[in-house]
Motif scaffolding. Structure first.
Motif, PDB file in Angstrom:
ATOM      1  N   GLY A   8      87.102 -26.811 -40.382  1.00  6.80           N
ATOM      2  CA  GLY A   8      88.495 -26.772 -39.939  1.00  6.80           C
ATOM      3  C   GLY A   8      89.397 -27.382 -40.989  1.00  6.80           C
ATOM      4  O   GLY A   8      89.190 -28.518 -41.420  1.00  6.80           O
ATOM      5  N   GLY A   9      90.395 -26.606 -41.400  1.00  7.35           N
ATOM      6  CA  GLY A   9      91.281 -27.056 -42.488  1.00  7.35           C
ATOM      7  C   GLY A   9      92.691 -27.355 -42.029  1.00  7.35           C
ATOM      8  O   GLY A   9      93.667 -27.003 -42.687  1.00  7.35           O
ATOM      9  N   GLY A  10      92.808 -28.019 -40.879  1.00  5.23           N
ATOM     10  CA  GLY A  10      94.118 -28.527 -40.451  1.00  5.23           C
ATOM     11  C   GLY A  10      94.326 -29.913 -41.040  1.00  5.23           C
ATOM     12  O   GLY A  10      93.579 -30.336 -41.943  1.00  5.23           O
ATOM     13  N   PHE A  31      85.127 -25.796 -44.653  1.00  6.67           N
ATOM     14  CA  PHE A  31      84.994 -24.437 -44.118  1.00  6.67           C
ATOM     15  C   PHE A  31      86.193 -24.170 -43.210  1.00  6.67           C
ATOM     16  O   PHE A  31      86.387 -24.877 -42.207  1.00  6.67           O
ATOM     17  N   GLY A  38      96.194 -25.354 -40.645  1.00  5.23           N
ATOM     18  CA  GLY A  38      96.028 -25.699 -39.233  1.00  5.23           C
ATOM     19  C   GLY A  38      97.196 -25.300 -38.356  1.00  5.23           C
ATOM     20  O   GLY A  38      98.074 -24.528 -38.759  1.00  5.23           O
ATOM     21  N   SER A  42     102.094 -23.086 -38.008  1.00  2.00           N
ATOM     22  CA  SER A  42     102.811 -22.080 -37.216  1.00  2.00           C
ATOM     23  C   SER A  42     104.113 -22.637 -36.634  1.00  2.00           C
ATOM     24  O   SER A  42     104.852 -21.933 -35.953  1.00  2.00           O
ATOM     25  N   ASN A  48     108.748 -35.348 -37.741  1.00  2.00           N
ATOM     26  CA  ASN A  48     108.289 -36.671 -37.291  1.00  2.00           C
ATOM     27  C   ASN A  48     107.109 -37.192 -38.102  1.00  2.00           C
ATOM     28  O   ASN A  48     106.347 -38.019 -37.619  1.00  2.00           O
ATOM     29  N   GLU A  80      84.131 -18.595 -41.110  1.00  2.00           N
ATOM     30  CA  GLU A  80      84.143 -19.084 -39.732  1.00  2.00           C
ATOM     31  C   GLU A  80      82.743 -19.618 -39.421  1.00  2.00           C
ATOM     32  O   GLU A  80      81.752 -18.898 -39.571  1.00  2.00           O
ATOM     33  N   ILE A  81      82.671 -20.872 -39.038  1.00  2.00           N
ATOM     34  CA  ILE A  81      81.373 -21.432 -38.651  1.00  2.00           C
ATOM     35  C   ILE A  81      81.126 -21.044 -37.187  1.00  2.00           C
ATOM     36  O   ILE A  81      81.985 -21.248 -36.327  1.00  2.00           O
ATOM     37  N   SER A 111      92.423 -27.731 -31.062  1.00  2.71           N
ATOM     38  CA  SER A 111      92.447 -27.196 -29.697  1.00  2.71           C
ATOM     39  C   SER A 111      93.687 -26.319 -29.553  1.00  2.71           C
ATOM     40  O   SER A 111      94.629 -26.434 -30.334  1.00  2.71           O
ATOM     41  N   GLY A 278      90.793 -35.363 -34.928  1.00  4.17           N
ATOM     42  CA  GLY A 278      91.994 -34.588 -34.595  1.00  4.17           C
ATOM     43  C   GLY A 278      91.980 -34.105 -33.160  1.00  4.17           C
ATOM     44  O   GLY A 278      91.402 -34.741 -32.263  1.00  4.17           O
ATOM     45  N   ILE A 289     100.022 -36.753 -37.722  1.00  6.63           N
ATOM     46  CA  ILE A 289      99.718 -38.064 -38.318  1.00  6.63           C
ATOM     47  C   ILE A 289      98.431 -38.655 -37.736  1.00  6.63           C
ATOM     48  O   ILE A 289      97.647 -39.305 -38.452  1.00  6.63           O
TER      49      ILE A 289
HETATM   50  C1  LIG Z   1     103.986 -24.923 -32.604  1.00  2.00           C
HETATM   51  C2  LIG Z   1     103.455 -26.322 -32.860  1.00  2.00           C
HETATM   52  C3  LIG Z   1     104.342 -27.322 -33.211  1.00  2.00           C
HETATM   53  C4  LIG Z   1     103.845 -28.597 -33.485  1.00  2.00           C
HETATM   54  N1  LIG Z   1     104.735 -29.545 -33.905  1.00  2.00           N
HETATM   55  C5  LIG Z   1     104.271 -30.761 -34.263  1.00  2.00           C
HETATM   56  C6  LIG Z   1     105.162 -31.730 -34.801  1.00  2.00           C
HETATM   57  O1  LIG Z   1     106.379 -31.515 -34.919  1.00  2.00           O
HETATM   58  N2  LIG Z   1     104.633 -32.917 -35.180  1.00  2.00           N
HETATM   59  C7  LIG Z   1     103.297 -33.204 -35.061  1.00  2.00           C
HETATM   60  O2  LIG Z   1     102.874 -34.281 -35.488  1.00  2.00           O
HETATM   61  N3  LIG Z   1     102.436 -32.312 -34.550  1.00  2.00           N
HETATM   62  C8  LIG Z   1     102.891 -31.099 -34.141  1.00  2.00           C
HETATM   63  N4  LIG Z   1     102.023 -30.179 -33.613  1.00  2.00           N
HETATM   64  C9  LIG Z   1     100.639 -30.594 -33.319  1.00  2.00           C
HETATM   65  C10 LIG Z   1      99.786 -30.551 -34.596  1.00  2.00           C
HETATM   66  O3  LIG Z   1      99.908 -29.285 -35.198  1.00  2.00           O
HETATM   67  C11 LIG Z   1      98.327 -30.830 -34.256  1.00  2.00           C
HETATM   68  O4  LIG Z   1      98.207 -32.050 -33.564  1.00  2.00           O
HETATM   69  C12 LIG Z   1      97.486 -30.911 -35.530  1.00  2.00           C
HETATM   70  O5  LIG Z   1      97.619 -29.741 -36.296  1.00  2.00           O
HETATM   71  C13 LIG Z   1      96.005 -31.123 -35.190  1.00  2.00           C
HETATM   72  O6  LIG Z   1      95.275 -31.097 -36.376  1.00  2.00           O
HETATM   73  P1  LIG Z   1      93.712 -30.760 -36.412  1.00  2.00           P
HETATM   74  O7  LIG Z   1      93.342 -30.813 -37.836  1.00  2.00           O
HETATM   75  O8  LIG Z   1      93.001 -31.568 -35.426  1.00  2.00           O
HETATM   76  O9  LIG Z   1      93.579 -29.268 -35.856  1.00  2.00           O
HETATM   77  P2  LIG Z   1      94.323 -27.894 -36.263  1.00  2.00           P
HETATM   78  O10 LIG Z   1      95.594 -28.161 -36.974  1.00  2.00           O
HETATM   79  O11 LIG Z   1      94.373 -27.150 -34.988  1.00  2.00           O
HETATM   80  O12 LIG Z   1      93.328 -27.237 -37.279  1.00  2.00           O
HETATM   81  C14 LIG Z   1      92.111 -26.684 -36.879  1.00  2.00           C
HETATM   82  C15 LIG Z   1      91.680 -25.687 -37.945  1.00  2.00           C
HETATM   83  O13 LIG Z   1      90.331 -25.338 -37.726  1.00  2.00           O
HETATM   84  C16 LIG Z   1      90.155 -23.970 -38.011  1.00  2.00           C
HETATM   85  N5  LIG Z   1      88.986 -23.531 -37.261  1.00  2.00           N
HETATM   86  C17 LIG Z   1      88.811 -23.520 -35.911  1.00  2.00           C
HETATM   87  N6  LIG Z   1      87.580 -23.111 -35.590  1.00  2.00           N
HETATM   88  C18 LIG Z   1      86.940 -22.853 -36.774  1.00  2.00           C
HETATM   89  C19 LIG Z   1      85.624 -22.398 -37.085  1.00  2.00           C
HETATM   90  N7  LIG Z   1      84.736 -22.131 -36.135  1.00  2.00           N
HETATM   91  N8  LIG Z   1      85.293 -22.238 -38.395  1.00  2.00           N
HETATM   92  C20 LIG Z   1      86.212 -22.500 -39.377  1.00  2.00           C
HETATM   93  N9  LIG Z   1      87.467 -22.924 -39.122  1.00  2.00           N
HETATM   94  C21 LIG Z   1      87.829 -23.113 -37.833  1.00  2.00           C
HETATM   95  C22 LIG Z   1      91.454 -23.322 -37.538  1.00  2.00           C
HETATM   96  O14 LIG Z   1      91.682 -22.094 -38.201  1.00  2.00           O
HETATM   97  C23 LIG Z   1      92.478 -24.388 -37.924  1.00  2.00           C
HETATM   98  O15 LIG Z   1      93.027 -24.165 -39.197  1.00  2.00           O
HETATM   99  C24 LIG Z   1     102.472 -28.890 -33.352  1.00  2.00           C
HETATM  100  C25 LIG Z   1     101.588 -27.877 -32.951  1.00  2.00           C
HETATM  101  C26 LIG Z   1     102.070 -26.610 -32.718  1.00  2.00           C
HETATM  102  C27 LIG Z   1     101.088 -25.508 -32.331  1.00  2.00           C
END
Ligand SMILES: Cc1cc2nc3c(=O)[nH]c(=O)nc-3n(C[C@H](O)[C@H](O)[C@H](O)COP(=O)(O)OP(=O)(O)OC[C@H]3O[C@@H](n4cnc5c(N)ncnc54)[C@H](O)[C@@H]3O)c2cc1C
Length: 307
Positions: A8-10, A31, A38, A42, A48, A80-81, A111, A278, A289
């Protein structure tokens, strides 16, 4: 064998990659099934994240992360894993056409908020319809907003929104809530919250500039209209945890009732060498953050346990 696989590359995965490679772990692969960035990529706006004063689109905001996080040797495989399993002291990651072995794994697959399936919800998503009060509440400062849902999250987010909005309509299809009694009490006692119960939402409507309001039907089929520019939908989250399932549907590590992965303060799961960061983990604050902090914490722990 890979020393550290990050799935996951968020924000969580990128931050984990930055800390791991800069901290000296040699063979670190991220991966990501799409382009790194992430969920925030979008979003039309983020304002913030401390230290980033200028309001940016999510895509623009993550651009600098992508450049910085790959600077110290992190590599990206666009894969994709499909599954993670334990094999002796390491892990096996399955993709559509290969198996990869890794000593440690940090899962950061995030999620996804569930949609309520209301007419107009998708059309106005990001233009008045939101799933995140912390992210978007501020856009409705001193305005009236509606919250849809009746669980803990809906009620907690409604309470949060009362700090910003002038009034919060809490709309629920039942006449009671599935939330902690203390939270229900707080909601009922909050003068800024008006409850609209036992109704079915017919439509979210608006125009080119965004949402104008919501139409709902009561038990006697009477239709009412509520004019609000912001609608927050909280009908649950789908945790992206399927890759952690065994063939029989059980999980390789402990998860809570909501399917969120249980971790300790170092982001360690119940399975040695497996970390979760995350939005996928228990009690996540679902903010960029916080996800980034988790990623850093997990990688620091991977580095420390390799000594
Ligand atoms: C519209 C919107 C607005 C938001 N606004 C804010 C904001 O203003 N401020 C703030 O702090 N937060 C905001 N958030 C929340 C924030 O985006 C999330 O809390 C944060 O991105 C979580 O990070 P993460 O790395 O845990 O997961 P994600 O960002 O969800 O990243 C997960 C990644 O894993 C990848 N993935 C999933 N399954 C697989 C797999 N099986 N194999 C390979 N890759 C995979 C996905 O493609 C994705 O890129 C917002 C969210 C949305 C949707």
């Amino acid at each position: 064998m890979i020393d550290l696989a990050i799935i996951g590359g968020g924000p969580a995965g990128l931050s984990a990659g930055l800390y791991a490679t800069r901290g000296g772990i040699k063979n670190v692969v991220l991966f990501e099934k799409g382009l790194p960035g992430g969920a925030i990529a979008s979003s039309s706006e983020i304002e913030n994240y401390p230290g980033v004063e200028e309001v940016k689109s999510g895509m623009e905001f993550m651009d600098t992360w992508n450049r910085q996080c790959f600077r110290f040797g992190l590599t990206h495989q666009m894969e994709e894993i499909l599954n993670v399993s334990k094999k002796d002291d390491s892990f096996v990651l399955k993709t559509y056409n290969k198996e990869i072995e890794a000593k440690n794994v940090i899962v950061c697959t995030g999620s996804i908020p569930k949609r309520a399936g209301i007419k107009g919800e998708d059309k106005f998503y990001g233009r008045g319809v939101s799933n995140c009060a912390t992210c978007d509440g501020f856009f409705y400062k001193d305005k009236e907003v509606a919250v849809i849902g009746g669980g803990d999250t809906a009620l907690e987010e409604a309470l949060y929104l009362t700090n910003i909005a002038s009034k919060v309509y809490l709309i629920h299809r039942r006449d009671d809530f599935r939330a902690a009694p203390s939270t229900v009490e707080k909601v009922k006692n909050n003068k800024k919250i008006e409850l609209i119960l036992s109704v079915t939402i017919e439509e979210i409507f608006g125009d080119q500039s965004g949402v104008n309001g919501i139409k709902y039907k009561d038990k006697n089929d009477n239709i009412s209209t509520l004019n609000v520019p912001g609608i927050f939908v909280f009908v649950g989250m789908s945790v992206n945890h399927d890759i952690l399932k065994n063939d029989n549907g059980s999980f390789i590590c402990e998860v809570n009732k909501k399917g969120e992965v249980k971790v300790d303060l170092k982001m360690k799961t119940s399975l040695k060498g497996l970390y979760a960061c995350g939005d996928i983990r228990e009690d996540a604050s679902r903010q960029v953050i916080c996800a980034a902090g988790d990623g850093a914490t997990a990688s620091i722990e991977v580095i420390n346990s390799s000594h």
